[in-house]
Design a protein around this motif. Structure first.
Motif, mmCIF file in Angstrom:
data_model
loop_
_atom_site.group_PDB
_atom_site.id
_atom_site.type_symbol
_atom_site.label_atom_id
_atom_site.label_comp_id
_atom_site.label_asym_id
_atom_site.label_seq_id
_atom_site.Cartn_x
_atom_site.Cartn_y
_atom_site.Cartn_z
ATOM 1 N N CYS A 31 37.741 47.014 34.531
ATOM 2 C CA CYS A 31 38.244 48.247 33.920
ATOM 3 C C CYS A 31 37.336 49.433 34.249
ATOM 4 O O CYS A 31 37.812 50.544 34.463
ATOM 5 C CB CYS A 31 38.353 48.093 32.408
ATOM 6 N N CYS A 34 38.013 50.740 37.736
ATOM 7 C CA CYS A 34 39.388 51.190 37.969
ATOM 8 C C CYS A 34 39.433 52.704 38.135
ATOM 9 O O CYS A 34 38.785 53.452 37.398
ATOM 10 C CB CYS A 34 40.280 50.755 36.810
ATOM 11 N N GLN A 37 42.160 54.618 34.711
ATOM 12 C CA GLN A 37 41.909 53.822 33.512
ATOM 13 C C GLN A 37 42.965 54.097 32.449
ATOM 14 O O GLN A 37 43.339 55.240 32.202
ATOM 15 C CB GLN A 37 40.517 54.124 32.965
ATOM 16 N N CYS A 60 46.130 43.831 32.322
ATOM 17 C CA CYS A 60 46.112 45.099 33.050
ATOM 18 C C CYS A 60 47.516 45.412 33.545
ATOM 19 O O CYS A 60 48.096 44.643 34.323
ATOM 20 C CB CYS A 60 45.149 45.008 34.224
#
Length: 70
Positions: A31, A34, A37, A60
């Motif tokens: 995360c 990423c 987000q 996700c």
């Protein structure tokens, strides 16, 4: 007794499972890396920053996929 055994046949995927969307479970380090987000990922990262936090990951939505029948 010539022929294939029942165990060697390919298992057919039920039709209702091909219509369902699946998501992968990701951890807080995924995360954090990423580029886009989501709110769920940000909340999970905040939870994991606390001392002694135990986590199993979050689904996700960016990794959603369907099972292909081919």
């Amino acid at each position: 007794m010539a022929g294939k055994s029942g165990a060697s046949k390919r298992r057919a995927i039920p039709y209702h499972n091909t219509l369902q969307w699946y998501t992968r479970i990701v951890t807080s380090d995924t995360c954090a890396a990423c580029k886009s987000q989501c709110a769920r990922g940000i909340a999970y990262m905040e939870k994991m920053r606390r001392p002694g936090a135990l986590g199993r990951g979050v689904p996700c939505v960016l990794t959603a996929y369907k099972i292909s029948t081919k």
